[in-house]
Design an enzyme around this catalytic site. Structure first.
Site, PDB file in Angstrom:
ATOM      1  N   HIS A 102      38.267 -21.738 -45.458  1.00 56.58           N
ATOM      2  CA  HIS A 102      38.402 -21.766 -44.006  1.00 56.58           C
ATOM      3  C   HIS A 102      38.590 -23.182 -43.475  1.00 56.58           C
ATOM      4  O   HIS A 102      39.139 -23.363 -42.388  1.00 56.58           O
ATOM      5  CB  HIS A 102      37.202 -21.086 -43.356  1.00 56.58           C
ATOM      6  CG  HIS A 102      37.253 -19.601 -43.426  1.00 56.58           C
ATOM      7  ND1 HIS A 102      36.764 -18.772 -42.436  1.00 56.58           N
ATOM      8  CD2 HIS A 102      37.761 -18.768 -44.370  1.00 56.58           C
ATOM      9  CE1 HIS A 102      36.957 -17.512 -42.769  1.00 56.58           C
ATOM     10  NE2 HIS A 102      37.557 -17.481 -43.952  1.00 56.58           N
ATOM     11  N   HIS A 145      38.876 -12.796 -53.144  1.00 57.06           N
ATOM     12  CA  HIS A 145      38.067 -11.587 -53.000  1.00 57.06           C
ATOM     13  C   HIS A 145      37.583 -11.042 -54.336  1.00 57.06           C
ATOM     14  O   HIS A 145      37.039  -9.942 -54.396  1.00 57.06           O
ATOM     15  CB  HIS A 145      38.859 -10.533 -52.225  1.00 57.06           C
ATOM     16  CG  HIS A 145      39.074 -10.907 -50.801  1.00 57.06           C
ATOM     17  ND1 HIS A 145      39.796 -10.132 -49.911  1.00 57.06           N
ATOM     18  CD2 HIS A 145      38.661 -12.001 -50.088  1.00 57.06           C
ATOM     19  CE1 HIS A 145      39.825 -10.728 -48.730  1.00 57.06           C
ATOM     20  NE2 HIS A 145      39.145 -11.864 -48.819  1.00 57.06           N
TER      21      HIS A 145
END
EC number: 1.11.1.21
Length: 728
Positions: free
Chosen positions: A92, A255
């Protein structure tokens, strides 16, 4: 009378109604003054690169690896490992980067500041950075927060069995929020006023909603449609310079680890860090749901664990993606997510805190996009069947994600910089010849001026080459001479026909010089382009009565077309260049705003912008040789005439009937037309701050000062990309 009423300081300095409140469309010059030494707590002369070079990187990584599995009661580690949290933190930080203007990214540690530290997509990353504080505290100034955040993401991956591609340090911290980055015009979190037409995303934005890094994991505006989500994924990841293969690798690779958090309704979550009480000490999102942490944590509102090995690298993401048929469900917080039909695989996933419990696999809407979208599915199935290809693709994509905004490889520091040269790094050959000396420089200047190429063309060509630089992601600049290559040679702003003639002339001089040398001495076209601009300025200054020497440092090299990613450079084509009085079309923002935006990318100050515009005008360097703003009767002579005449009260300015960006200046006494000018020209007489600086250069005693200031600003632009020279 109350004590409060008696206090003479009911309102602190700097509060109250601001100029921006009164005049919201006022030109914002503040972005040219950010990150000054006044905000920097480091000692004068502090050199971060030298400090980083003295860092024991292996020791830092050892400490980070140990940190991964020491769960803290105040913010427990999922599965006993902080890896997933730290991967999200690094992702992020880097994922705010966008190609449109090169802004965003992990390069300066902006995740520590508003608005990023309080974005909805960054919920609880404040805890990740606090977990890192003991390590930052231990190593101090030898490693920046910006480098530490990215390095921690790498160590998180490595500690879970993944082999990363490498790490380059050199990201220097700033000490205040960026003011130049346009994150959107929305005034509420997760709004999406940024779209028009049929899902047309406003440039240069690369996220679908205010406060998100890329896409909404539930689907477009929360609509759980994997096919429509794929459209958003492709657009936003492309705007971060990722192709389909890199996109699939990043989503699936990221993920593979950790989980999302949606233990209960979002109504339990308190204010973000910037809105939280002072007693929270910079933390936010305090939750009243249960313990508010661990198994009770609420972050995105989604409660998803993708793989059976959330703390170990595996191919399990694809096994689950293709191994089940999926049905829509909701998290405990009420968010859309997916589970296998009929609760298949019900006990295949570990619980993050209770080893006696098991779960079924879950997926996000955006995960299913990798199966539903035909192009993504093809790549996903290949990765499923070829784990080695998946691992290599993820390693490369992760390295690109975390280094994309760092510029050329010459800026990378440390022992883990990969040897492989990558096309997205805009490679330039290393110097392989003896450089020209002062005598050669003087001789080459003479040959350039003897060709008869106008000063205006010499100057505009050098400017076109160097002014592609962006201080945001450190791309562009004169080094590489990419102005002679596609796509830059064909950009409208560069006047391709004129450019080709100038380059042909300079190439002839280069070839003649190089063929006549012995001992390996050469001059590159990149150097010669800049030198030609310097020669032109010196001649123009001499015509104005000023004997000045424009600084020149050789050592630039010429890149090849094979080293130049045309698509990657295409996004850098200017829609405006106020220094050349160029405006490609009609835009919602004013021409002067685009000038300031360009100036900020060139790291210029207000005085430097002022000097450069005034100089470029009298040097007749406008796009298309228009006379707008050429406020002088002796063009191609370096004088302060632009300022004298833009400030002249003997001229009355009127907008033209058919162009809001063009004005005519009439002699107040005779009514005769004297000049024409654009908004960019007239702003130096209109804006009070710019006028104040223009008045300095318009004074009778400022002629020499203007020339010297113009030369200094010019030299700065010509050398903005010379990172390799700084590291010699």
């Amino acid at each position: 009378m109350s004590t409060e009423a008696k206090c003479p300081f009911n309102h602190a300095a700097g509060s109250g109604t601001s100029n921006r409140d009164w005049w919201p469309h006022q030109l914002n010059l503040g972005i040219l003054r950010q990150h000054s030494s006044l905000a920097d707590p480091m000692d004068k002369g502090f050199n971060y690169a030298e400090e980083f070079k003295s860092l024991d990187l292996a020791a830092v990584k050892h400490d980070l690896a140990a940190l991964m599995t020491v769960s803290q009661d105040w913010w427990p580690a999922d599965f006993g490992h902080y890896g997933g949290l730290f991967i999200r933190m690094a992702w992020h930080a880097a994922g705010t980067y966008r190609t449109g203007d090169g802004r965003g990214g992990a390069g300066s540690g902006q995740q520590r500041f508003a608005p990023l530290n309080s974005w909805p997509d960054n919920v609880n990353l404040d805890k990740a950075r606090r977990l890192l504080w003991p390590i930052k505290q231990k190593y101090g100034k030898k490693i920046s927060w910006a480098d530490l955040i990215v390095l921690t993401g790498n160590v998180a991956l490595e500690s879970m069995g993944f082999k990363t591609f490498g790490f380059g340090g050199g990201r220097e911290d700033v000490w205040e929020p960026d003011q130049d980055v346009y994150w959107g015009s929305e005034t509420t979190w997760l709004a999406d006023k940024r779209y028009s037409g049929v899902r047309d995303l406003e440039n240069p934005l690369a996220a679908v909603q205010m406060g998100l890094i890329y896409v909404n994991p539930e689907g477009p505006n929360g609509n759980p449609d994997p096919a429509k989500a794929a459209v958003d994924i492709r657009e936003t990841f492309a705007r971060m310079a990722m192709n389909d293969e890199e996109t699939v690798a990043l989503i699936a690779g990221g993920h593979t680890f950790g989980k999302t958090h949606g233990a209960g309704p979002a109504s339990h979550v308190g204010p973000e860090p910037e809105a939280a009480g002072i007693e929270e000490q910079g933390l936010g999102w305090r939750s009243s749901f249960g313990s508010g942490k661990g198994s009770d944590a609420i972050t995105s509102g989604l409660e998803v664990i993708w793989t059976s090995t959330p703390t170990k690298w595996s191919n399990n993401f694809f096994w689950n993606l293709f191994g089940y048929e999926w049905e829509l469900t909701k998290s405990p917080a009420g968010a859309h997510q997916w589970k296998p039909n009929g609760d298949a695989g019900a006990n295949s996933i570990p619980d993050p805190y209770d080893p006696s419990r098991r779960r079924g696999p879950t997926m996000l809407t955006t995960d299913l996009s990798l199966r539903v979208d035909p192009a993504y599915e093809k790549i996903s199935r290949r990765f499923h069947e070829n784990p080695d290809q998946f691992a290599d693709a993820f390693a490369r994509a992760w390295f690109k994600l975390t280094h994309r905004d760092m510029g050329p490889r010459s800026r990378y520091l440390g022992p883990e910089v990969p040897a492989e040269e990558l096309i997205w790094q805009d490679p330039i050959p290393a110097v392989d010849h003896v450089l020209i000396d002062e005598q050669d420089v003087a001789a080459l200047k003479g040959k350039i001026l003897a060709t008869g190429v106008p000063v205006s063309q010499l100057v505009s060509t050098a400017w076109a080459s160097a002014s592609t630089f962006r201080g945001s992601d450190k791309r562009g600049g004169a080094n590489g001479a990419r102005i002679r290559l596609a796509p830059q040679k064909d950009w409208e702003v560069n006047q391709p026909a004129v450019l080709a003639q100038v380059l042909e002339t300079l190439e002839g001089i280069r070839n003649e010089f190089n063929s006549s040398q012995s001992g390996g001495k050469k001059v590159s076209l990149a150097d010669l382009i800049v030198l030609a601009g310097c020669a032109g300025i010196e001649q123009a200054a001499k015509k104005g009565g000023h004997d000045v020497k424009v600084p020149f440092t050789p050592g630039r090299m010429d890149a090849t077309q094979e080293q130049t990613d045309v698509e990657s450079f295409s996004v850098m084509e200017p829609i405006a260049d106020g220094f050349r009085n160029y405006l490609k079309g009609t835009y919602a923002v004013t021409a002067e705003t685009l000038l300031v935006d360009k100036a900020q990318l060139l790291t210029l100050t207000v005085p430097e912008v002022t000097a450069l515009v005034g100089g470029m005008r009298v040097l007749n360097a406008n796009f298309g040789q228009t006379q707008h703003g050429v406020f002088t009767d002796r063009p191609e002579t370096l004088t302060n005439d632009f300022f004298v005449n833009v400030l002249d009260m003997g001229t009355e300015w009127k907008p033209t009937a058919d162009n809001k960006d063009l004005f005519e200046g009439y002699d107040r006494a005779t009514g005769k037309l004297k000049w024409t000018g654009t908004r960019v020209d007239l702003i130096f007489g209109s804006n009070s701050e710019l006028r104040a600086v223009a008045e300095v250069y318009g004074c009778a005693d400022a002629k020499e000062k203007f020339v010297q200031d113009f030369v200094a600003a010019w030299n700065k632009v010509m050398n903005l990309d010379r990172f390799e020279a700084a590291n010699r």
